[in-house]
Write an enzyme that holds these catalytic residues in place. Structure first.
Site, short mmCIF file in Angstrom:
data_model
loop_
_atom_site.label_atom_id
_atom_site.label_comp_id
_atom_site.label_asym_id
_atom_site.label_seq_id
_atom_site.Cartn_x
_atom_site.Cartn_y
_atom_site.Cartn_z
N LYS A 116 -0.33 -57.81 -32.61
CA LYS A 116 -0.09 -59.33 -33.58
C LYS A 116 -0.59 -60.31 -32.56
O LYS A 116 -0.78 -61.38 -33.00
CB LYS A 116 1.17 -59.22 -33.79
CG LYS A 116 1.90 -58.08 -34.81
CD LYS A 116 1.21 -58.14 -35.97
CE LYS A 116 2.20 -57.58 -37.11
NZ LYS A 116 2.11 -56.23 -36.93
C1 LIG Z 1 1.86 -55.01 -37.64
C2 LIG Z 1 1.55 -53.52 -37.19
C3 LIG Z 1 0.83 -52.66 -37.88
C4 LIG Z 1 0.32 -52.80 -39.40
O1 LIG Z 1 -0.44 -53.97 -39.38
P1 LIG Z 1 -1.14 -54.38 -40.62
O2 LIG Z 1 -1.82 -55.55 -40.50
O3 LIG Z 1 0.33 -55.15 -41.27
O4 LIG Z 1 -1.35 -53.31 -41.69
C5 LIG Z 1 0.57 -51.42 -37.19
N1 LIG Z 1 1.06 -51.22 -35.94
C6 LIG Z 1 1.81 -52.04 -35.20
C7 LIG Z 1 2.10 -52.06 -33.93
C8 LIG Z 1 1.87 -53.37 -35.77
O5 LIG Z 1 2.69 -54.24 -35.05
#
Ligand SMILES: *Cc1c(COP(=O)(O)O)cnc(C)c1O
Length: 467
Positions: A116
């Site tokens: 993120k």
């Molecule tokens: C947010 C997240 C995901 C999922 O990603 P999306 O873009 O919501 O599909 C997978 N793994 C981790 C560690 C995340 O923080």
């Protein structure tokens, strides 16, 4: 560049407006009217350029005319300067030096140890730039299944003109994730725990955005992946990875641990912009709504069952709407009713052409909790490498696929220490905790506990917003 809503009834906007608006007024998601194209000469060049240079080149057309290239370049340098790895997004072979063409793309070297940060470190700076330019302020309201919250908080803490309210499902995020949010002492950061699931939190945020008087009064803005700027920022590592593995000519497949569909959608967009993409593999945990949709052609909401990969404990993936928009040849009239029906009935059968379009580019698979545990243990004993449970979902799914002709880039979305307890249960060994994570345990927490009720959340937001 101009942006339109997937539901066709919101004003056409420029980047700066889309950045601040988040969700469109008609309940849809903003998408560019037309995607920029990256030519083959650029693709070949990307393989040897630093991450920040590729980012600036890929993102400039998305932010024009609101933001000029030099200003964007400065923000990109600052954002990725906060990463702990010089390559920003490094690639490792799996297994180390091994014979199968699987690679791990480490997206977790940012300040909060999840992918993120890649989008949000840039987003925080884009917000501040745009707010200063307009001499205004915003109230960001977000929902998190764990990682968005801390990454958004880290990106927005102490930024001028920004108040941030972050909702998380009480007891359904890991202790490290919770502490990364609640121990931040900045006055503009407000944590709320909701008695419900992540989908409940996301629904509360959507309902608040749908309330247009409230939304205007407090100038609500979004950091969830409904914000197009996040998707755009995430296309960059598909370009760097794809060109490093394939030289800009050979196709690459990507296997992506998927929740809200933002990460894998960015891969799809990169492909539409010209990156040679073979397969995009949607990897789900036991909350496998997307994998079931892929196999059956029926979108169907079920109960969320908590897992060891909580960022993927989602049944309604908001960004899937952007894909449906594209696959239906941008049919916003259909999408508007379809999404309303889906909300009402809890299911939506997709027509043949859409299913064919989906299967043409994507592949999908699911990993059970025991698959995840075995994968973490197996990788550790075979290579000494630790992977977090989200990454393990993708490794497990990739390993069970029919081998294809192209290399598979497996997106590693979190640092193993962020989910240290799960990793230790699987391997018997605790991954080394970075100092930043160890520090969290001695600090005081700040969080409001609220019921799963829109009125309570709205009251809280109005009490902290800049009037
Ligand atoms: C947010 C997240 C995901 C999922 O990603 P999306 O873009 O919501 O599909 C997978 N793994 C981790 C560690 C995340 O923080």
């Amino acid at each position: 560049m101009k942006y339109q809503s997937t539901r066709g009834e919101a004003p056409i906007l420029e980047f700066g407006d889309v950045l601040l608006a988040g969700l469109a007024e008609d309940g849809g998601l903003y998408v560019p009217l037309e995607l920029p194209e990256i030519g083959s000469a650029d693709l070949r060049a990307f393989a040897d350029l630093p991450y920040t240079e590729v980012a600036t080149r890929v993102l400039t057309p998305f932010v024009a005319p609101s933001i000029d290239e030099d200003s964007l370049g400065r923000m990109v340098e600052e954002a990725y300067g906060s990463f702990r790895h010089p390559d920003v997004v490094p690639i490792k072979d799996l297994p180390a030096g091994g014979e199968i063409d699987h690679h791990i793309v480490e997206l977790h070297w940012g300040p909060t140890f999840s992918f993120k940060d890649v989008a949000l470190q840039l987003l925080g700076r884009l917000f501040e730039y745009e707010l200063e330019r307009r001499a205004t302020s915003i109230t960001i309201v977000g929902a998190t299944s764990g990682d968005t919250g801390s990454a958004a908080i880290e990106a927005c803490r102490d930024r001028e003109g920004v108040e941030l309210v972050m909702l998380h499902p009480r007891g359904r995020v890991s202790e490290v994730q919770r502490r990364q949010m609640t121990t931040v002492a900045s006055a503009n950061i407000h944590n709320v725990s909701i008695d419900g699931t992540f989908d409940d939190c996301q629904d509360l945020v959507k309902a608040m955005f749908a309330h247009s008087a409230f939304r205007q009064q407090y100038r609500l803005a979004a950091v969830n992946s409904i914000n197009w700027a996040r998707i755009a920022a995430q296309t960059v590592y598909y370009f760097t990875t794809g060109t490093q593995l394939g030289g800009g000519e050979r196709k690459t497949s990507f296997c992506v641990p998927t929740g809200n569909f933002g990460n894998v959608l960015a891969g799809y967009i990169a492909g539409r912009m010209g990156l040679p993409v073979d397969r995009l593999i949607i990897a789900s945990n036991h909350n496998d709504m997307l994998t079931r949709t892929y196999l059956s052609g029926l979108m169907e909401i079920r109960q969320v069952i908590p897992s060891t990969s909580p960022a993927m404990d989602i049944q309604v993936s908001s960004n899937f709407e952007r894909l449906l928009f594209d696959l239906s040849d941008r049919d916003s009239t259909w999408l508007r009713t379809a999404m309303q029906d889906f909300r009402g009935n809890g299911e939506l059968p997709l027509r043949e052409s859409l299913i064919a379009g989906l299967r043409n580019v994507f592949d999908a698979g699911r990993a059970s909790e025991s698959d995840v545990e075995e994968t973490i243990a197996d990788l550790h004993s075979a290579t000494g490498q630790f992977v977090d449970p989200h990454t393990a979902v993708a490794v497990s799914v990739a390993r069970r696929l029919e081998p294809g002709k192209s290399p598979i880039a497996i997106m590693s979305t979190a640092h193993p220490a962020k989910f240290g307890a799960v990793v230790e249960d699987a391997t018997g060994v605790a991954p080394v905790q970075p100092e930043e994570i160890k520090d969290l345990f001695g600090r005081a927490e700040r969080c409001a506990d609220l019921p799963n009720e829109l009125s309570a959340i709205m009251e809280f937001v109005s009490s902290v917003a800049i009037a």
